[in-house]
Design a protein around this motif. Structure first.
Motif, PDB file in Angstrom:
ATOM      1  N   CYS A  70       0.845  -1.193   0.000  1.00  0.00           N
ATOM      2  CA  CYS A  70       0.000   0.000   0.000  1.00  0.00           C
ATOM      3  C   CYS A  70       0.881   1.242   0.000  1.00  0.00           C
ATOM      4  O   CYS A  70       1.705   1.426   0.893  1.00  0.00           O
ATOM      5  CB  CYS A  70      -0.902   0.001   1.233  1.00  0.00           C
ATOM      6  N   LYS A  72      -0.029   4.185   0.460  1.00  0.00           N
ATOM      7  CA  LYS A  72      -0.507   5.182   1.411  1.00  0.00           C
ATOM      8  C   LYS A  72       0.018   4.931   2.830  1.00  0.00           C
ATOM      9  O   LYS A  72       0.537   5.824   3.463  1.00  0.00           O
ATOM     10  CB  LYS A  72      -2.034   5.172   1.409  1.00  0.00           C
ATOM     11  N   CYS A  73      -0.136   3.687   3.295  1.00  0.00           N
ATOM     12  CA  CYS A  73       0.263   3.438   4.689  1.00  0.00           C
ATOM     13  C   CYS A  73       1.411   2.436   4.817  1.00  0.00           C
ATOM     14  O   CYS A  73       1.759   2.038   5.921  1.00  0.00           O
ATOM     15  CB  CYS A  73      -0.939   3.007   5.530  1.00  0.00           C
ATOM     16  N   CYS A  82      -5.994  -2.369   0.385  1.00  0.00           N
ATOM     17  CA  CYS A  82      -5.314  -2.331   1.678  1.00  0.00           C
ATOM     18  C   CYS A  82      -6.312  -2.606   2.806  1.00  0.00           C
ATOM     19  O   CYS A  82      -7.312  -1.907   2.939  1.00  0.00           O
ATOM     20  CB  CYS A  82      -4.656  -0.984   1.891  1.00  0.00           C
ATOM     21  N   CYS A  85      -5.997   0.763   5.570  1.00  0.00           N
ATOM     22  CA  CYS A  85      -6.517   2.107   5.306  1.00  0.00           C
ATOM     23  C   CYS A  85      -7.551   2.100   4.185  1.00  0.00           C
ATOM     24  O   CYS A  85      -8.156   3.122   3.884  1.00  0.00           O
ATOM     25  CB  CYS A  85      -5.373   3.074   4.987  1.00  0.00           C
ATOM     26  N   SER A  87      -7.116   1.849   1.080  1.00  0.00           N
ATOM     27  CA  SER A  87      -6.649   2.448  -0.171  1.00  0.00           C
ATOM     28  C   SER A  87      -6.543   1.403  -1.285  1.00  0.00           C
ATOM     29  O   SER A  87      -6.229   0.244  -1.042  1.00  0.00           O
ATOM     30  CB  SER A  87      -5.274   3.087   0.047  1.00  0.00           C
TER      31      SER A  87
END
Ligand SMILES: [Zn+2]
Length: 172
Positions: A70, A72-73, A82, A85, A87
């Protein structure tokens, strides 16, 4: 990853021994199933899946099983989205990707730092404040997130296991 037993067990915060007792098998059996050395008979597979509220397919025929990362995180997981989160900005992990390992409180942060250094695993830490209370309560509520390069993630997870597992989950 051959099945999701270990993942689901960890999600519930159980160690192998506790999970083994819950489903009335030996810890060695749980260990063998998780490592893919032993495929449980259908009735046991049914018990395990039922324990987690899943279908047998969900647990044992994990489709694709493709590891994704992921953006994002920084979590590494199996699937298309994910689980942390939500995403969909995910891709296959590459060498050097910093992957989330664990979040530790102020007591365990230095312990984990020490063992990662001992094992020569490079890592990055990021401080996070707990639940908006940090200003009032001071640094003791600060938690630390650990990130390690993708190629060392598995190794780092094993190190973390040894640290948090209380040494119970020894390999035979
Ligand atoms: Zn994410």
């Amino acid at each position: 990853m051959k099945n999701r037993v270990e993942e689901l067990r960890r999600e519930r915060g159980l160690n192998q021994g506790e999970f083994a007792r819950a489903i009335h098998v030996s810890r060695q059996t749980v260990s063998a199933i998780e490592t893919g050395k032993y495929n449980p008979a259908l009735d046991l597979a049914f018990v395990i899946a039922g324990y987690f509220g899943k279908t047998i397919e969900d647990v044992f025929e994990y489709r694709g099983g493709k590891t994704m990362y992921c953006e994002k995180c920084s979590r590494v997981f199996d699937g298309e989205r994910c689980p942390v989160c939500g995403s969909r900005r995910v891709r296959q992990p590459a060498e050097g990707d910093l992957c989330f390992l664990a979040e530790q409180d102020y007591l365990t942060t230095s312990m984990l730092e020490d063992v990662l250094k001992q094992e020569n695993i490079p890592f990055l830490t990021k401080g996070v404040m707990g639940a908006g209370l940090a200003i009032k309560a001071g640094p003791t509520l600060e938690r630390t997130r650990f990130y390690v390069p993708f190629e060392r993630l598995q190794e780092a997870e094993e190190v973390l296991d040894e640290l948090t597992g209380g040494g119970e989950e020894t390999e035979e």
